[in-house]
Design an enzyme around this catalytic site. Structure first.
Site, mmCIF file in Angstrom:
data_model
loop_
_atom_site.group_PDB
_atom_site.id
_atom_site.type_symbol
_atom_site.label_atom_id
_atom_site.label_comp_id
_atom_site.label_asym_id
_atom_site.label_seq_id
_atom_site.Cartn_x
_atom_site.Cartn_y
_atom_site.Cartn_z
ATOM 1 N N TYR A 1 22.741 -2.773 -1.488
ATOM 2 C CA TYR A 1 21.606 -2.516 -2.605
ATOM 3 C C TYR A 1 21.191 -1.092 -2.517
ATOM 4 C CZ TYR A 1 17.828 -3.646 0.966
ATOM 5 O OH TYR A 1 17.519 -3.648 2.310
ATOM 6 N N SER B 1 0.845 -1.098 -0.158
ATOM 7 C CA SER B 1 0.174 0.098 0.021
ATOM 8 C C SER B 1 0.943 1.180 0.058
ATOM 9 C CB SER B 1 -0.858 -0.008 1.200
ATOM 10 O OG SER B 1 -0.071 0.126 2.285
ATOM 11 N N PRO C 1 26.786 -2.909 5.085
ATOM 12 C CA PRO C 1 26.951 -4.472 5.402
ATOM 13 C C PRO C 1 26.254 -5.435 4.358
ATOM 14 C CG PRO C 1 25.840 -3.311 7.200
ATOM 15 C CD PRO C 1 25.846 -2.354 5.766
ATOM 16 N N ARG D 1 11.968 -10.408 9.112
ATOM 17 C CA ARG D 1 11.202 -9.661 8.361
ATOM 18 C C ARG D 1 11.709 -9.992 6.728
ATOM 19 N NH1 ARG D 1 11.827 -6.612 12.831
ATOM 20 N NH2 ARG D 1 10.013 -5.469 13.515
ATOM 21 N N PRO E 1 25.136 -9.695 4.648
ATOM 22 C CA PRO E 1 24.360 -10.169 5.924
ATOM 23 C C PRO E 1 25.169 -10.505 7.171
ATOM 24 C CG PRO E 1 25.182 -12.017 4.015
ATOM 25 C CD PRO E 1 25.325 -10.621 3.766
HETATM 26 C C1 HXC Z 1 3.054 -5.880 3.147
HETATM 27 C C2 HXC Z 1 3.138 -4.548 4.974
HETATM 28 C C3 HXC Z 1 4.017 -5.634 5.703
HETATM 29 C C4 HXC Z 1 4.171 -6.641 4.980
HETATM 30 C C5 HXC Z 1 3.652 -3.947 7.197
HETATM 31 N N1 HXC Z 1 2.720 -3.696 6.143
HETATM 32 N N2 HXC Z 1 4.173 -5.362 7.060
HETATM 33 N N3 HXC Z 1 2.760 -4.680 3.972
HETATM 34 N N4 HXC Z 1 3.801 -6.942 3.569
HETATM 35 N N5 HXC Z 1 4.885 -7.968 5.379
HETATM 36 C C6 HXC Z 1 2.137 -2.429 5.883
HETATM 37 C C7 HXC Z 1 0.966 -2.328 6.935
HETATM 38 O O1 HXC Z 1 -0.094 -3.169 6.395
HETATM 39 C C8 HXC Z 1 0.665 -0.935 6.709
HETATM 40 O O2 HXC Z 1 0.094 -0.428 5.497
HETATM 41 C C9 HXC Z 1 2.087 -0.393 6.926
HETATM 42 O O3 HXC Z 1 3.168 -1.269 6.273
HETATM 43 C C10 HXC Z 1 2.732 0.173 7.909
HETATM 44 O O4 HXC Z 1 2.638 -1.079 8.944
HETATM 45 P P1 HXC Z 1 2.514 -0.956 10.451
HETATM 46 O O5 HXC Z 1 2.746 -2.243 11.010
HETATM 47 O O6 HXC Z 1 1.428 -0.197 11.057
HETATM 48 O O7 HXC Z 1 3.889 -0.034 10.809
HETATM 49 P P2 HXC Z 1 4.866 0.090 12.164
HETATM 50 O O8 HXC Z 1 4.046 -0.614 13.330
HETATM 51 O O9 HXC Z 1 4.881 1.517 12.115
HETATM 52 O O10 HXC Z 1 5.919 -1.091 11.880
HETATM 53 C C11 HXC Z 1 6.796 -0.594 10.842
HETATM 54 C C12 HXC Z 1 7.419 -1.957 10.207
HETATM 55 C C13 HXC Z 1 8.074 -2.993 11.204
HETATM 56 C C14 HXC Z 1 8.649 -1.180 9.181
HETATM 57 C C15 HXC Z 1 6.461 -2.483 9.386
HETATM 58 O O11 HXC Z 1 8.467 -3.979 10.347
HETATM 59 C C16 HXC Z 1 9.041 -2.302 12.131
HETATM 60 O O12 HXC Z 1 8.678 -1.990 13.202
HETATM 61 N N6 HXC Z 1 10.386 -2.589 11.595
HETATM 62 C C17 HXC Z 1 11.339 -2.085 12.622
HETATM 63 C C18 HXC Z 1 12.551 -2.839 12.584
HETATM 64 C C19 HXC Z 1 12.955 -3.592 11.086
HETATM 65 O O13 HXC Z 1 12.493 -3.483 9.967
HETATM 66 N N7 HXC Z 1 14.470 -4.076 11.184
HETATM 67 C C20 HXC Z 1 14.867 -4.557 9.926
HETATM 68 C C21 HXC Z 1 15.838 -3.733 9.356
HETATM 69 S S1 HXC Z 1 16.715 -4.591 8.375
HETATM 70 P P3 HXC Z 1 -1.510 -0.375 5.608
HETATM 71 O O14 HXC Z 1 -1.607 0.322 4.276
HETATM 72 O O15 HXC Z 1 -2.116 -1.576 5.560
HETATM 73 O O16 HXC Z 1 -2.068 0.550 6.691
HETATM 74 C C22 HXC Z 1 17.438 -3.926 7.123
HETATM 75 C C23 HXC Z 1 18.480 -5.009 6.536
HETATM 76 C C24 HXC Z 1 18.653 -4.740 4.987
HETATM 77 O O17 HXC Z 1 17.256 -2.995 6.765
HETATM 78 C C25 HXC Z 1 19.974 -5.462 4.311
HETATM 79 C C26 HXC Z 1 19.845 -6.932 4.818
HETATM 80 C C27 HXC Z 1 20.719 -7.815 4.237
HETATM 81 P P1 NAP Z 2 17.197 -4.088 13.821
HETATM 82 O O1 NAP Z 2 17.740 -4.780 15.153
HETATM 83 O O2 NAP Z 2 15.513 -4.586 13.587
HETATM 84 O O3 NAP Z 2 17.272 -2.309 14.168
HETATM 85 C C1 NAP Z 2 16.397 -1.670 13.814
HETATM 86 C C2 NAP Z 2 16.287 -0.799 14.697
HETATM 87 O O4 NAP Z 2 15.717 0.291 14.287
HETATM 88 C C3 NAP Z 2 15.341 -1.199 16.033
HETATM 89 O O5 NAP Z 2 16.192 -1.069 17.002
HETATM 90 C C4 NAP Z 2 14.182 -0.414 16.134
HETATM 91 O O6 NAP Z 2 13.770 -0.193 17.194
HETATM 92 C C5 NAP Z 2 15.017 1.040 15.331
HETATM 93 N N1 NAP Z 2 13.806 1.644 14.763
HETATM 94 C C6 NAP Z 2 12.786 1.201 13.566
HETATM 95 N N2 NAP Z 2 11.857 2.318 13.589
HETATM 96 C C7 NAP Z 2 12.272 3.273 14.085
HETATM 97 C C8 NAP Z 2 11.904 4.833 14.500
HETATM 98 N N3 NAP Z 2 10.848 5.355 13.531
HETATM 99 N N4 NAP Z 2 12.388 5.321 15.116
HETATM 100 C C9 NAP Z 2 13.573 5.101 15.641
HETATM 101 N N5 NAP Z 2 13.928 3.759 15.720
HETATM 102 C C10 NAP Z 2 13.338 3.010 14.999
HETATM 103 O O7 NAP Z 2 17.780 -4.732 12.681
HETATM 104 P P2 NAP Z 2 19.578 -4.556 12.362
HETATM 105 O O8 NAP Z 2 19.531 -5.832 11.548
HETATM 106 O O9 NAP Z 2 20.108 -4.555 13.638
HETATM 107 O O10 NAP Z 2 19.573 -3.360 11.401
HETATM 108 C C11 NAP Z 2 20.472 -2.243 11.927
HETATM 109 C C12 NAP Z 2 21.011 -1.396 10.708
HETATM 110 O O11 NAP Z 2 21.803 -2.505 9.877
HETATM 111 C C13 NAP Z 2 19.853 -1.063 9.826
HETATM 112 O O12 NAP Z 2 19.954 0.378 9.185
HETATM 113 C C14 NAP Z 2 19.646 -2.023 8.608
HETATM 114 O O13 NAP Z 2 19.297 -1.588 7.279
HETATM 115 C C15 NAP Z 2 21.490 -2.185 8.348
HETATM 116 N N6 NAP Z 2 21.716 -3.391 7.852
HETATM 117 C C16 NAP Z 2 21.648 -4.608 8.471
HETATM 118 C C17 NAP Z 2 21.898 -5.592 7.689
HETATM 119 C C18 NAP Z 2 21.705 -7.101 8.306
HETATM 120 O O14 NAP Z 2 22.232 -7.983 7.851
HETATM 121 N N7 NAP Z 2 21.330 -7.200 9.537
HETATM 122 C C19 NAP Z 2 22.604 -5.701 6.536
HETATM 123 C C20 NAP Z 2 22.530 -4.486 5.814
HETATM 124 C C21 NAP Z 2 22.286 -3.141 6.619
HETATM 125 P P3 NAP Z 2 12.012 0.168 17.698
HETATM 126 O O15 NAP Z 2 11.370 -1.054 16.994
HETATM 127 O O16 NAP Z 2 12.105 -0.056 19.149
HETATM 128 O O17 NAP Z 2 12.066 1.619 17.129
#
Ligand code: HXC
Ligand code: NAP
Length: 293
Positions: A156, A113, A197, A208, A199
């Site tokens: 990426y 969305s 980084p 996720r 993985p």
């Molecule tokens: C499709 C989704 C979805 C999914 C959420 N949404 N999950 N849509 N598939 N799996 C949609 C919801 O339906 C909603 O849209 C909107 O996204 C917001 O979702 P909420 O749950 O209300 O948001 P919120 O509670 O703020 O949570 C944010 C979040 C959540 C990003 C969705 O995952 C989170 O809190 N993440 C924080 C930590 C995190 O993501 N860490 C990983 C970083 S790893 P609608 O329209 O339905 O309301 C990283 C690594 C990269 O970056 C590289 C790796 C090698």
């Molecule tokens: P993680 O543990 O999920 O860390 C993400 C953090 O962001 C959480 O502590 C979360 O805490 C915080 N966060 C999310 N939304 C926020 C908001 N709106 N305001 C403030 N804080 C917020 O994941 P991670 O793997 O350690 O990732 C850390 C960083 O490394 C990220 O930038 C990610 O893209 C990067 N990275 C990770 C990997 C990997 O392999 N793990 C690879 C490449 C890059 P709350 O939920 O409490 O807000």
């Protein structure tokens, strides 16, 4: 010596105050731990105060360092300003910002969305520029120099990646900000760098991006030429170096730490990796034969 060992001299960050967004979990927590052992004061912030407080208590006990836990949603500029105020009240100043907070999940883009797209871009890109802007304004206004911003991006950010399009767009923006401000703010004594980084297993990312048994089906380590995931201490070593004064001449750089992962997919003939020595004999014969025709 081993890559899982701390690298910098003790006290390498002594006297520095460092804000790490998303510092309560995953890589942010690991960096916090190491920065504390190197003598820094660390402010960790995110949305969940309970998680932050638990991490702060655990790491203070473990390292003897000082941690301030501040609830702050990086999407909201006023909350970011309040986090800065709390930091100044507690530690009297701030030297380093680590833009580490992120949101991400795996999904075909057409299933998203508009709000789902927004939420990722807002956390990653808006969150990073909110924090960078607030800190930059503060440092520049107060004529404070020898400051550093480090952003955690991904490879990426420049290759792009299917199924994580909002994250790819946002990380590309963070990298563009890093390179742009590296030039613009160098005159104020502010360095801007990034780490990309590969993985590094964390619960936040893995749950996720490769949930359930997708972890086995899509084993990310298999696409890493060095055939292993990163160790958190390796990333913490690099981060500590990049925010320390040892890296004073590094500005505008993005350092990849991925075991060669992104290049694995890039090289035209990298898929020849599993050719056996016997097959190479055959290949050589065929190729030499082709030359003589
Ligand atoms: C499709 C989704 C979805 C999914 C959420 N949404 N999950 N849509 N598939 N799996 C949609 C919801 O339906 C909603 O849209 C909107 O996204 C917001 O979702 P909420 O749950 O209300 O948001 P919120 O509670 O703020 O949570 C944010 C979040 C959540 C990003 C969705 O995952 C989170 O809190 N993440 C924080 C930590 C995190 O993501 N860490 C990983 C970083 S790893 P609608 O329209 O339905 O309301 C990283 C690594 C990269 O970056 C590289 C790796 C090698
Ligand atoms: P993680 O543990 O999920 O860390 C993400 C953090 O962001 C959480 O502590 C979360 O805490 C915080 N966060 C999310 N939304 C926020 C908001 N709106 N305001 C403030 N804080 C917020 O994941 P991670 O793997 O350690 O990732 C850390 C960083 O490394 C990220 O930038 C990610 O893209 C990067 N990275 C990770 C990997 C990997 O392999 N793990 C690879 C490449 C890059 P709350 O939920 O409490 O807000």
């Amino acid at each position: 010596m081993h890559y899982t060992e701390p690298m910098l001299k003790p006290e390498a960050l002594k006297g520095k105050t460092i804000i790490i967004t998303g510092g309560g979990t995953g890589l942010g927590k690991s960096m916090t731990r190491y920065f504390l052992t190197l003598g820094a004061n660390v402010v960790i912030s995110s949305r969940k105060l309970e998680v932050l407080q638990k991490t702060a208590d655990e790491l203070q006990q473990e390292t003897g360092g000082k941690v301030l836990a501040v609830q702050c949603d990086v999407r909201n500029y006023l909350e970011v300003e309040k986090m800065l105020e709390s930091t100044l009240q507690t530690f009297g100043g701030v030297d380093v910002l680590v833009n580490n907070a992120a949101g991400n999940f795996i999904s075909p883009t057409e299933r998203l969305s508009p709000k789902a797209f927004d939420v990722i871009v807002d956390i990653v890109l808006r969150g990073s520029y909110n924090c960078t802007l607030a800190l930059g304004k503060h440092w520049i206004k107060n004529k404070q120099t020898n400051k550093a911003v480090l952003s955690i991006v991904t490879t990426y950010a420049w290759t792009g990646s299917a199924y994580v399009v909002p994250s790819a767009c946002a990380k590309a923006g963070v990298l563009a900000m890093t390179r742009s401000l590296a030039v613009e703010w160098a005159k104020y004594g502010i360095r801007m760098n990034a780490i990309a980084p590969g993985p590094f297993p964390t619960k936040g990312a893995w749950d996720r991006l490769v949930p359930g048994n997708f972890k086995e089906r899509f084993d990310l380590v298999k696409q890493v030429p060095l055939r292993r995931a990163g160790e958190h201490q390796e990333l913490s070593n690099l981060a500590a170096y990049l925010v320390s004064d040892y890296s004073s001449y590094i500005n505008g750089e993005v350092v990849t730490i991925d075991g060669g992962e992104w290049l694995q997919g890039a090289g035209e003939f990298n898929l020849f990796d599993d050719v056996t020595p016997e097959e190479w004999d055959l290949v050589e014969k065929m190729v030499r034969g082709a030359k003589s025709e």
